[in-house]
Design a protein around this motif. Structure first.
Motif, PDB file in Angstrom:
ATOM      1  N   MET A   1     -40.636  -9.378  69.784  1.00 26.71           N
ATOM      2  CA  MET A   1     -41.493  -8.586  68.898  1.00 26.71           C
ATOM      3  C   MET A   1     -41.382  -7.110  69.267  1.00 26.71           C
ATOM      4  O   MET A   1     -41.308  -6.759  70.436  1.00 26.71           O
ATOM      5  N   SER A   2     -41.434  -6.257  68.261  1.00 24.69           N
ATOM      6  CA  SER A   2     -41.368  -4.825  68.525  1.00 24.69           C
ATOM      7  C   SER A   2     -42.708  -4.326  69.042  1.00 24.69           C
ATOM      8  O   SER A   2     -43.747  -4.918  68.793  1.00 24.69           O
ATOM      9  N   LYS A   3     -42.678  -3.220  69.759  1.00 27.86           N
ATOM     10  CA  LYS A   3     -43.918  -2.673  70.323  1.00 27.86           C
ATOM     11  C   LYS A   3     -44.702  -1.920  69.253  1.00 27.86           C
ATOM     12  O   LYS A   3     -44.186  -1.576  68.197  1.00 27.86           O
ATOM     13  N   VAL A   4     -45.973  -1.675  69.568  1.00 25.06           N
ATOM     14  CA  VAL A   4     -46.811  -0.893  68.669  1.00 25.06           C
ATOM     15  C   VAL A   4     -46.319   0.550  68.664  1.00 25.06           C
ATOM     16  O   VAL A   4     -46.050   1.137  69.707  1.00 25.06           O
ATOM     17  N   ILE A   5     -46.185   1.122  67.484  1.00 19.86           N
ATOM     18  CA  ILE A   5     -45.758   2.512  67.356  1.00 19.86           C
ATOM     19  C   ILE A   5     -46.994   3.390  67.169  1.00 19.86           C
ATOM     20  O   ILE A   5     -47.706   3.258  66.172  1.00 19.86           O
ATOM     21  N   PRO A   6     -47.306   4.263  68.125  1.00 17.40           N
ATOM     22  CA  PRO A   6     -48.474   5.126  67.929  1.00 17.40           C
ATOM     23  C   PRO A   6     -48.272   6.059  66.734  1.00 17.40           C
ATOM     24  O   PRO A   6     -47.273   6.765  66.645  1.00 17.40           O
ATOM     25  N   ALA A   7     -49.210   6.007  65.797  1.00 20.61           N
ATOM     26  CA  ALA A   7     -49.163   6.916  64.665  1.00 20.61           C
ATOM     27  C   ALA A   7     -49.855   8.224  65.016  1.00 20.61           C
ATOM     28  O   ALA A   7     -49.547   9.269  64.457  1.00 20.61           O
ATOM     29  N   VAL A   8     -50.816   8.134  65.929  1.00 16.04           N
ATOM     30  CA  VAL A   8     -51.531   9.312  66.407  1.00 16.04           C
ATOM     31  C   VAL A   8     -51.591   9.224  67.918  1.00 16.04           C
ATOM     32  O   VAL A   8     -51.972   8.199  68.472  1.00 16.04           O
ATOM     33  N   SER A   9     -51.191  10.277  68.601  1.00 13.86           N
ATOM     34  CA  SER A   9     -51.244  10.295  70.056  1.00 13.86           C
ATOM     35  C   SER A   9     -51.889  11.600  70.505  1.00 13.86           C
ATOM     36  O   SER A   9     -51.446  12.680  70.125  1.00 13.86           O
ATOM     37  N   PHE A  10     -52.945  11.484  71.296  1.00 14.42           N
ATOM     38  CA  PHE A  10     -53.739  12.652  71.679  1.00 14.42           C
ATOM     39  C   PHE A  10     -53.838  12.704  73.198  1.00 14.42           C
ATOM     40  O   PHE A  10     -54.325  11.763  73.832  1.00 14.42           O
ATOM     41  N   GLN A  11     -53.332  13.785  73.789  1.00 18.56           N
ATOM     42  CA  GLN A  11     -53.455  14.006  75.233  1.00 18.56           C
ATOM     43  C   GLN A  11     -54.633  14.951  75.479  1.00 18.56           C
ATOM     44  O   GLN A  11     -54.713  16.017  74.883  1.00 18.56           O
ATOM     45  N   THR A  12     -55.556  14.556  76.336  1.00 16.10           N
ATOM     46  CA  THR A  12     -56.760  15.366  76.548  1.00 16.10           C
ATOM     47  C   THR A  12     -56.561  16.393  77.655  1.00 16.10           C
ATOM     48  O   THR A  12     -55.743  16.218  78.556  1.00 16.10           O
ATOM     49  N   ALA A  13     -57.351  17.460  77.584  1.00 15.44           N
ATOM     50  CA  ALA A  13     -57.273  18.526  78.594  1.00 15.44           C
ATOM     51  C   ALA A  13     -58.113  18.200  79.818  1.00 15.44           C
ATOM     52  O   ALA A  13     -57.924  18.776  80.884  1.00 15.44           O
ATOM     53  N   ARG A  14     -59.068  17.279  79.666  1.00 18.03           N
ATOM     54  CA  ARG A  14     -59.959  16.863  80.764  1.00 18.03           C
ATOM     55  C   ARG A  14     -60.633  18.059  81.443  1.00 18.03           C
ATOM     56  O   ARG A  14     -60.569  18.221  82.654  1.00 18.03           O
ATOM     57  N   THR A  15     -61.290  18.879  80.654  1.00 18.58           N
ATOM     58  CA  THR A  15     -62.006  20.038  81.215  1.00 18.58           C
ATOM     59  C   THR A  15     -63.330  19.648  81.831  1.00 18.58           C
ATOM     60  O   THR A  15     -63.907  20.407  82.617  1.00 18.58           O
ATOM     61  N   GLY A  16     -63.858  18.479  81.444  1.00 16.09           N
ATOM     62  CA  GLY A  16     -65.163  18.057  81.935  1.00 16.09           C
ATOM     63  C   GLY A  16     -66.323  18.723  81.230  1.00 16.09           C
ATOM     64  O   GLY A  16     -67.489  18.461  81.546  1.00 16.09           O
ATOM     65  N   ALA A  17     -66.024  19.580  80.237  1.00 16.31           N
ATOM     66  CA  ALA A  17     -67.084  20.366  79.596  1.00 16.31           C
ATOM     67  C   ALA A  17     -68.071  19.495  78.822  1.00 16.31           C
ATOM     68  O   ALA A  17     -69.255  19.829  78.727  1.00 16.31           O
ATOM     69  N   SER A  18     -67.594  18.369  78.264  1.00 13.07           N
ATOM     70  CA  SER A  18     -68.469  17.534  77.432  1.00 13.07           C
ATOM     71  C   SER A  18     -69.658  16.995  78.215  1.00 13.07           C
ATOM     72  O   SER A  18     -70.712  16.708  77.643  1.00 13.07           O
ATOM     73  N   ALA A  19     -69.468  16.802  79.519  1.00  7.07           N
ATOM     74  CA  ALA A  19     -70.519  16.182  80.325  1.00  7.07           C
ATOM     75  C   ALA A  19     -71.315  17.192  81.149  1.00  7.07           C
ATOM     76  O   ALA A  19     -72.246  16.816  81.853  1.00  7.07           O
ATOM     77  N   LYS A  20     -70.957  18.476  81.087  1.00  2.50           N
ATOM     78  CA  LYS A  20     -71.658  19.487  81.886  1.00  2.50           C
ATOM     79  C   LYS A  20     -72.962  19.873  81.219  1.00  2.50           C
ATOM     80  O   LYS A  20     -72.998  20.206  80.036  1.00  2.50           O
ATOM     81  N   ASN A  21     -74.047  19.839  81.989  1.00  4.44           N
ATOM     82  CA  ASN A  21     -75.361  20.169  81.452  1.00  4.44           C
ATOM     83  C   ASN A  21     -75.736  21.609  81.753  1.00  4.44           C
ATOM     84  O   ASN A  21     -75.368  22.152  82.804  1.00  4.44           O
ATOM     85  N   ASN A  22     -76.471  22.222  80.823  1.00  5.57           N
ATOM     86  CA  ASN A  22     -77.012  23.559  81.100  1.00  5.57           C
ATOM     87  C   ASN A  22     -78.305  23.421  81.891  1.00  5.57           C
ATOM     88  O   ASN A  22     -78.690  22.309  82.307  1.00  5.57           O
ATOM     89  N   GLU A  23     -79.021  24.521  82.073  1.00  7.23           N
ATOM     90  CA  GLU A  23     -80.221  24.491  82.913  1.00  7.23           C
ATOM     91  C   GLU A  23     -81.350  23.663  82.302  1.00  7.23           C
ATOM     92  O   GLU A  23     -82.315  23.298  82.991  1.00  7.23           O
ATOM     93  N   MET A  24     -81.223  23.315  81.005  1.00 11.21           N
ATOM     94  CA  MET A  24     -82.242  22.479  80.367  1.00 11.21           C
ATOM     95  C   MET A  24     -81.795  21.024  80.251  1.00 11.21           C
ATOM     96  O   MET A  24     -82.454  20.205  79.609  1.00 11.21           O
ATOM     97  N   GLY A  25     -80.654  20.705  80.876  1.00 13.08           N
ATOM     98  CA  GLY A  25     -80.172  19.329  80.859  1.00 13.08           C
ATOM     99  C   GLY A  25     -79.432  18.962  79.590  1.00 13.08           C
ATOM    100  O   GLY A  25     -79.335  17.776  79.243  1.00 13.08           O
ATOM    101  N   MET A  26     -78.895  19.964  78.878  1.00 14.02           N
ATOM    102  CA  MET A  26     -78.207  19.712  77.615  1.00 14.02           C
ATOM    103  C   MET A  26     -76.703  19.832  77.771  1.00 14.02           C
ATOM    104  O   MET A  26     -76.215  20.788  78.369  1.00 14.02           O
ATOM    105  N   ARG A  27     -75.980  18.876  77.178  1.00 10.87           N
ATOM    106  CA  ARG A  27     -74.532  18.985  77.081  1.00 10.87           C
ATOM    107  C   ARG A  27     -74.193  20.025  76.013  1.00 10.87           C
ATOM    108  O   ARG A  27     -75.057  20.415  75.225  1.00 10.87           O
ATOM    109  N   PRO A  28     -72.918  20.464  75.931  1.00  8.02           N
ATOM    110  CA  PRO A  28     -72.547  21.490  74.944  1.00  8.02           C
ATOM    111  C   PRO A  28     -72.935  21.142  73.510  1.00  8.02           C
ATOM    112  O   PRO A  28     -73.443  21.985  72.782  1.00  8.02           O
ATOM    113  N   MET A  29     -72.705  19.882  73.092  1.00 10.64           N
ATOM    114  CA  MET A  29     -73.065  19.509  71.724  1.00 10.64           C
ATOM    115  C   MET A  29     -74.565  19.617  71.514  1.00 10.64           C
ATOM    116  O   MET A  29     -75.041  20.126  70.492  1.00 10.64           O
ATOM    117  N   GLN A  30     -75.345  19.145  72.493  1.00  6.85           N
ATOM    118  CA  GLN A  30     -76.802  19.175  72.371  1.00  6.85           C
ATOM    119  C   GLN A  30     -77.324  20.608  72.358  1.00  6.85           C
ATOM    120  O   GLN A  30     -78.232  20.938  71.594  1.00  6.85           O
TER     121      GLN A  30
END
Length: 695
Positions: A1-30
């Motif tokens: 059987m042939s392998k799965v062909i990725p139609a979309v491939s995304f390499q992340t920068a892994r900055t950690g920014a999504s999980a960093k909280n400000n002084e009020m305990g908020m992530r960037p989106m919040q």
């Protein structure tokens, strides 16, 4: 059987920014959403796992304490999601108040199934809450609908109505929750916060009417920002596996028992189903190893692999024993095991484990058969994109039946193939940075980096905002939107327009299998100008011709530049890098920059001459056999028709524009294929007009 062909491939920068909280305990989106806490109507569009529930807590508490809002009612589509709004000690992380819901007002914690017909006692409880001095209530969409019907819109004056998973709502009069929200907005005495993790607000119908949507302030946090801001996840692959025969045989080639996996088997009514869902689950477990029995505490099946490893499988398909099913669900939701990677290995589901299902360790979402709802696909992919320690990669695999010899089956399989390609193209847009398009020489945008030497007037400028991932592109001849509604569409809704375009079956068929790149007759402009133009006109009939053209140009630019950048990135030097070498997700931006550099003077005519489906065809050509591709192309080309009445009218209008811009009529003998097509369309228009085909 042939392998799965990725139609979309995304390499992340892994900055950690999504999980960093400000002084009020908020992530960037919040933090971004909280800045708009004073808005009466607020729409938050943000990916799964980005923290929308807590963002709402911050906003609701501010409205209750500082904006004289009397009460907050949180409305969720199903009871299981109500757990996301349980008590939170927000002050522990820096906020000035805690989130507390009295047990009697969390109506999602009561026993029983989600209500198709709301429990009268819960409807009464909503009325009792409104008469009390308590501040927060959590209930399902169904309970809220019946409460509004019983109590009237006026009962919710000066309250905050927060609707989670907002894509369940529709402006269709048949959608009761949508109609009730429209009444709330018309009355204009309540606050509304709407949240969705899907970027396709209702696959076929808009969630809100345009006049209502204009009242909402929109906060968008993109997948690009979310994934790049993770700490652990390095890559996301979305791929398609075209199989022949039974899916149960094919699944063995793509199911890796060493990866944490959610398997979504097809509905019993689906073409792929064997019509015996219980036996399908048994077959999948047999392909893993030898069944050892079910755990008496969790209800998980234990399967022994050849190497001796024990794989724990949660079966959410077999509903013949409600007690056993409840035991499995309770084990999956057990908070004591939320951070236990080894609690379960594989979950097999049919209609469950999608929206709101939180299993951070999931590495692979394996789905059999095409899902007709793009929202559902987004939600399924979202199960695998949580960030977790030791989780380096995430994958979504869709098993699609390849066309076979019988004509009926070919037609069905081609439809599924086209839908899968549409979903792939749309996910690519969702994962791409946001574009800012302006006409040439409009000047730099603040906080954008234009490279060495900065912004240069008179040249092709390309800017990047590193903090948000947004891109600024200058396009010569670009039409700018003139009205607030057209500006909002160009700013917020391009993916909605692109959704309608790539889901247009004839556009996909012709762009893939009857286009110039495969020796067919369809020119890119027939897709980018005619097809996209008609979609914009049908979708936004109240816009002026100029605003419709502005929306068309912005949408086709976003789609075509993303696809061209993908194609260039795939052939660039970065493609030859050591695959084990970590690198930031710059491939797309590198491709966009290369495209900008290669094109000395980017204009809208050039963009309109790009077939937006060419890169998708290249992926398809790798994952399907040559014989199947020819078979599909043959079926498509057999459906080729002459110029339709609508197309003739559109071509004639564009022929008039051609004459205005070039001071000559398009000639049917022209060597330029698009000019020749315009002349053919104008001639067909005259013929149809003479025949009385136009009003």
């Amino acid at each position: 059987m042939s392998k799965v062909i990725p139609a979309v491939s995304f390499q992340t920068a892994r900055t950690g920014a999504s999980a960093k909280n400000n002084e009020m305990g908020m992530r960037p989106m919040q933090e971004r959403a909280y800045e708009y806490r004073g808005e009466q109507y607020l729409l938050i569009k943000s990916p799964p796992a980005s923290g929308k529930s807590r963002a709402l807590m911050f906003i609701a508490l501010d409205k209750l304490h500082n904006q004289a809002v009397m009460q907050a009612i949180i409305v969720v589509p199903e009871k299981s999601i109500g757990g996301s709004f349980a008590d939170e000690p927000l002050s522990k992380f820096g906020f000035w108040a805690d989130w507390n819901v009295k047990p009697k007002w969390n109506l999602c914690n009561t026993p029983g199934e989600d209500e198709e017909r709301a429990d009268p006692s819960k409807v009464r409880a909503v009325g009792q809450f409104l008469e009390s001095d308590d501040k927060i209530l959590v209930c399902t969409h169904a309970t809220f609908r019946f409460a509004v019907a019983n109590l009237g819109i006026g009962a919710f004056d000066n309250r905050l109505i927060a609707v989670d998973e907002f894509h369940h709502v529709s402006s269709n009069p048949e959608n009761r929750l949508g109609s009730q929200l429209a009444e709330l907005i018309t009355r204009d005495k309540a606050h509304v916060v709407a949240m969705t993790g899907s970027y396709f607000r209702g696959d076929a119908e808009p969630v809100l009417l345009p006049e209502d949507e204009l009242k909402f302030e929109t906060v968008t946090y993109t997948y690009y920002e979310q994934l790049n801001g993770y700490e652990h996840l390095k890559s996301l692959d979305i791929g398609y596996f075209f199989y022949t025969g039974k899916y149960l045989d094919a699944i063995e080639a793509v199911l890796d028992p060493t990866r944490k996996t959610i398997v979504h088997i097809p509905s019993v009514n689906a073409r792929e189903s064997t019509k015996d869902k219980v036996k399908e689950v048994e077959h999948i477990m047999e392909s893993i190893g030898e069944w050892q029995g079910a755990n008496s505490v969790t209800g998980f099946h234990e399967v022994k692999m050849e190497d001796g490893r024990l794989v724990k499988v949660a079966d959410l398909v077999d509903d013949s024993d409600p007690a056993r099913r409840s035991k499995v669900l309770a084990a999956l939701k057990d908070p004591k095991h939320k951070n236990d990677r080894d609690h379960v290995d594989i979950i097999i589901a049919l209609g469950m484990a999608k929206e709101g299902f939180d299993w951070i360790w999931c590495e692979h979402a394996l789905t059999v058969g095409y899902r007709s709802s793009l929202t559902e696909i987004i939600q399924i992919i979202g199960r695998a994109t949580r960030d977790a320690p030791g989780k380096a990669s995430a994958t979504f695999t869709n098993l699609i039946a390849e066309p076979d010899a019988s004509e009926a089956a070919v037609a069905d399989a081609i439809n599924d193939t086209l839908k899968a390609i549409a979903a792939s193209l749309l996910m690519e847009q969702v994962l791409a940075p946001r574009f800012n398009f302006t006409p040439k020489d409009m000047g730099p945008i603040e906080d954008f980096d234009y490279g060495p030497g900065g912004y240069k007037k008179g040249e092709t400028n390309f800017g990047v905002n590193d903090s948000t991932g947004q891109l600024h592109f200058e396009i010569k001849g670009l039409v700018e939107p003139k009205t607030p509604e057209a500006s909002r569409i160009c700013r917020e809704d391009l993916n909605e327009v692109i959704t309608a375009f790539v889901q247009d079956k004839s556009a996909l068929e012709r762009g893939l299998f009857d286009a110039e790149h495969v020796g067919g007759e369809t020119m890119p402009q027939e897709l980018t100008k005619l097809k996209m133009g008609k979609i914009v006109r049908d979708r936004y009939p109240d816009l002026t011709d100029e605003d419709q053209e502005a929306v068309r140009q912005h949408a086709i630019a976003a789609l075509s530049i993303t696809q061209k950048a993908k194609e260039l990135a795939a052939t660039s030097d970065t493609a030859d890098d050591d695959p084990n070498q970590e690198r930031a997700n710059t491939a797309l931006i590198d491709g966009v920059r290369k495209f900008a550099m290669d094109v000395r003077d980017l204009d809208i005519d050039l963009i309109d001459s790009i077939n937006p489906f060419q890169a998708a065809y290249s992926v398809l050509a790798k994952s399907m056999s040559e014989g199947t591709l020819k078979q599909v192309a043959s079926v498509i080309s057999a459906k080729r028709t002459t110029i339709s009445v609508d197309e003739a009218k559109d071509l004639a209008l564009r022929a008039v524009r051609f004459k205005r811009e070039r001071s000559k009529l398009p000639e049917i003998s022209s060597t330029d294929a698009w000019e020749k097509r315009l002349a053919e369309g104008a001639a067909a228009f005259v013929r149809y007009k003479d025949e009385g085909r136009y009003d």
